[in-house]
Scaffold this motif. Structure first.
Motif, mmCIF file in Angstrom:
data_model
loop_
_atom_site.group_PDB
_atom_site.id
_atom_site.type_symbol
_atom_site.label_atom_id
_atom_site.label_comp_id
_atom_site.label_asym_id
_atom_site.label_seq_id
_atom_site.Cartn_x
_atom_site.Cartn_y
_atom_site.Cartn_z
ATOM 1 N N ASP A 157 0.842 -1.200 0.000
ATOM 2 C CA ASP A 157 0.000 0.000 0.000
ATOM 3 C C ASP A 157 0.874 1.245 0.000
ATOM 4 O O ASP A 157 1.330 1.706 1.039
ATOM 5 N N THR A 158 1.098 1.810 -1.187
ATOM 6 C CA THR A 158 1.953 3.002 -1.269
ATOM 7 C C THR A 158 1.256 4.248 -0.734
ATOM 8 O O THR A 158 1.891 5.292 -0.574
ATOM 9 N N GLY A 159 -0.032 4.146 -0.438
ATOM 10 C CA GLY A 159 -0.749 5.281 0.145
ATOM 11 C C GLY A 159 -0.780 5.259 1.658
ATOM 12 O O GLY A 159 -1.313 6.181 2.282
ATOM 13 N N ALA A 215 0.941 8.373 3.522
ATOM 14 C CA ALA A 215 0.136 9.599 3.507
ATOM 15 C C ALA A 215 -1.034 9.485 4.476
ATOM 16 O O ALA A 215 -1.364 10.446 5.182
ATOM 17 N N SER A 216 -1.661 8.317 4.512
ATOM 18 C CA SER A 216 -2.799 8.124 5.398
ATOM 19 C C SER A 216 -2.405 8.265 6.866
ATOM 20 O O SER A 216 -3.092 8.931 7.654
ATOM 21 N N LYS A 272 8.058 2.042 0.645
ATOM 22 C CA LYS A 272 7.264 2.747 -0.364
ATOM 23 C C LYS A 272 8.106 3.092 -1.581
ATOM 24 O O LYS A 272 7.716 2.848 -2.730
ATOM 25 N N SER A 312 2.578 14.682 3.296
ATOM 26 C CA SER A 312 1.708 13.637 2.776
ATOM 27 C C SER A 312 1.482 13.797 1.278
ATOM 28 O O SER A 312 1.563 12.830 0.507
ATOM 29 N N THR A 330 2.391 11.295 -1.810
ATOM 30 C CA THR A 330 1.305 10.800 -2.664
ATOM 31 C C THR A 330 1.622 11.032 -4.137
ATOM 32 O O THR A 330 1.297 10.209 -5.000
ATOM 33 N N GLN A 387 3.946 10.183 -9.921
ATOM 34 C CA GLN A 387 2.709 10.418 -10.653
ATOM 35 C C GLN A 387 3.031 11.160 -11.940
ATOM 36 O O GLN A 387 4.099 11.777 -12.082
ATOM 37 N N ALA A 404 -4.908 12.349 -7.740
ATOM 38 C CA ALA A 404 -3.733 12.873 -7.037
ATOM 39 C C ALA A 404 -3.032 13.942 -7.864
ATOM 40 O O ALA A 404 -2.534 14.938 -7.321
#
Length: 504
Positions: free
Chosen positions: A56-58, A61-62, A89, A419, A423, A427, A442
């Motif tokens: 979980d690469t998110g 941030a979470s 990550k 965060s 994220t 991207q 994102a």
């Protein structure tokens, strides 16, 4: 060692089970924090990172912005934990090959468009049936036909020009429109090329199969709007006005995106400002909270939402308006805000003077959601179907970041910035990206917000917010106009800097 093992055993027992799913570990860690068991929470988070940090690469941030874990940020163990998560990550992200489909913005001129609606709507909630008669002022701009989105389970009685001449049309119920999956394409042909016309529609909508976002038709809640296309909706027409006459089952209280009044058993909704959506909502249990501040009215409509939290929501909206007005100048449509709160967790949308949001209570999440949606009162001029939408979404998201810093302090703001950087670390660039590309949320929300934040830090508050005020005041609607404003207010080197960041 025995003490550590005992502590870990107690943590597992206190989580209610030995379930090791990502969600169960995350929730168990939160639950431990609510009970004041920081050591237990850190152990559970350590297990979470070791098991799911590579999947979980998110997760980073979470965890970083979750207010439940905020008191852990000064604990050395938190720093070690988050550093190990970053290593995991980045090892995953560095092997990712990005696919960035390009879709340059095409500025369309003289597309057929709607200027005004007159609608008579009858809602039979018990039968889940709408009956609609609509008169629509259109301009074909010389084109052979005009396309509308319309609820796919509609039965069309007639379509005429100027109330007399039968119109030629084709209704393809299986041709979905972007964002409106349960709508078909209604193509109405022009009687003569280039002639302005008034089109009359009469049809019924069977809502038995209603499964559209922000849409409902049951005994406790009715909501009709853009995402189900209950009225003939032309997606190129973003500057329409309208008057609605509405009847509904006895006992329902009605609200909506315009100015709502009632005369006897008939409701009226007037929308004199230019927009592209008519949302109608109703419930037999509707409650309303109204606050007045100088020349501004804020109305909160809700059913299943705590009364005291409704007061907090009204105060938050009012304070956000005042703060954004100081940053960006007076809101173009800032005299009225209507907010409908729905029970649940499924996002929000913003229109002129109107917001609908899902929430169960007032908390930091809802505060931030409202910060973004109220931001759209300043940032809504760009088209939403191409990459220029970053001028809407990133600017509203940056507004939210400003509000977070103002209300919660710089330390919390920096957590959000950190965060966002993680994220968007791997991207696609914003420039020319297909608006529907994977990961576009994102990119168009957070990556663009970081460009604005970094520009703010580079040029200083006074110059930066003069620039932002000029963008809002001129209703900048495409990136070319934005760069012109940057060149004018900030200097050409900063217009170039923005372009470079958009392409990174």
């Amino acid at each position: 060692m025995k003490k550590l093992l005992s502590l870990l055993f107690l943590c597992i027992i206190s989580s209610g089970a030995v379930a090791q799913s990502e969600d169960s570990l995350y929730y168990a860690a939160q639950k431990s924090m609510w009970k004041g068991k920081k050591d237990c929470a850190l152990n559970l988070l350590g297990t979470l990172v070791s098991k799911y940090g590579n999947e979980d690469t998110g997760l980073y941030a979470s965890l970083m912005i979750n207010p439940t874990f905020r008191s852990l940020h000064t604990d050395d163990r938190w720093g070690v934990l988050m550093d190990s998560l970053l290593i995991r990550k980045h090892s995953v992200e560095d092997d990712i090959t990005l696919h960035c489909p390009q879709k340059p913005a095409i500025i369309k001129h003289n597309e057929p468009e709607v200027s005004h609606y007159e609608i008579a709507l009858s809602i039979d909630v018990s039968r889940k049936l709408l009956s609609v008669k609509a008169t629509v002022d259109v301009d074909f701009h010389g084109k052979r036909f005009m396309d509308f989105a319309l609820w796919k389970y509609s039965n069309i009685n007639y379509i005429t020009y100027n109330r007399h001449t039968r119109a030629r049309y084709v209704f393809d119920a299986d041709s979905a429109t972007t964002w409106i999956e349960q709508a078909g394409r209604l193509r109405v042909y022009a009687p003569e090329r280039g002639v302005y016309r008034r089109i009359s529609f009469a049809y019924t909508c069977n809502l038995d199969s209603l499964d559209s976002w922000m849409s409902a038709c049951d005994t406790s809640w009715v909501q009709l709007g853009y995402y189900m296309a209950w009225y003939p909706l032309n997606t190129h027409s973003e500057h329409t006005t309208g008057n609605l006459r509405i009847t509904i089952d006895k006992g329902y209280i009605l609200t909506g995106s315009g100015i709502v009044t009632r005369h006897g058993n008939t409701w009226f909704m007037k929308q004199p400002w230019a927009g592209y959506d008519f949302t109608v909502a109703a419930s037999p249990h509707l409650k309303r909270k109204i606050i007045e501040n100088k020349d501004r009215t804020i109305e909160i409509d809700y059913t299943d939402f705590p009364e005291t939290d409704a007061d907090s929501v009204a105060d938050c909206c009012n304070a956000a308006f005042d703060y954004y007005s100081r940053l960006f100048g007076a809101a173009p449509d800032g005299k009225l805000l209507k907010l409908i709160i729905l029970n649940g967790y499924d996002g929000a949308f913003s229109r002129k003077n109107f917001i609908t949001a899902y929430a169960t209570s007032y908390n930091e999440w809802l505060h931030n959601l409202l910060g973004h949606e109220i931001g759209h009162f300043w940032w809504h001029s760009a088209p939403t179907d191409n990459w220029n939408d970053w001028l809407n979404e990133s600017f509203a998201e940056f507004s939210k970041l400003c509000l977070i810093g103002h209300d919660y302090g710089d330390t919390v703001l920096k957590d959000y910035i950190c965060s966002y950087r993680e994220t968007t670390r791997k991207q696609c660039p914003i420039y020319n990206l297909d608006r529907n590309a994977e990961g576009s949320h994102a990119v168009f929300y957070q990556k663009g917000a970081l460009i604005l934040y970094d520009l703010w830090q580079q040029v200083g508050s006074k110059t930066f917010f003069l620039f932002m005020q000029s963008v809002a005041d001129r209703h900048v609607s495409n990136n070319e106009q934005l760069i012109q404003q940057a060149d004018l207010i900030l200097g050409k080197q900063w217009g170039k800097w923005i372009m470079e960041r958009l392409k990174q």
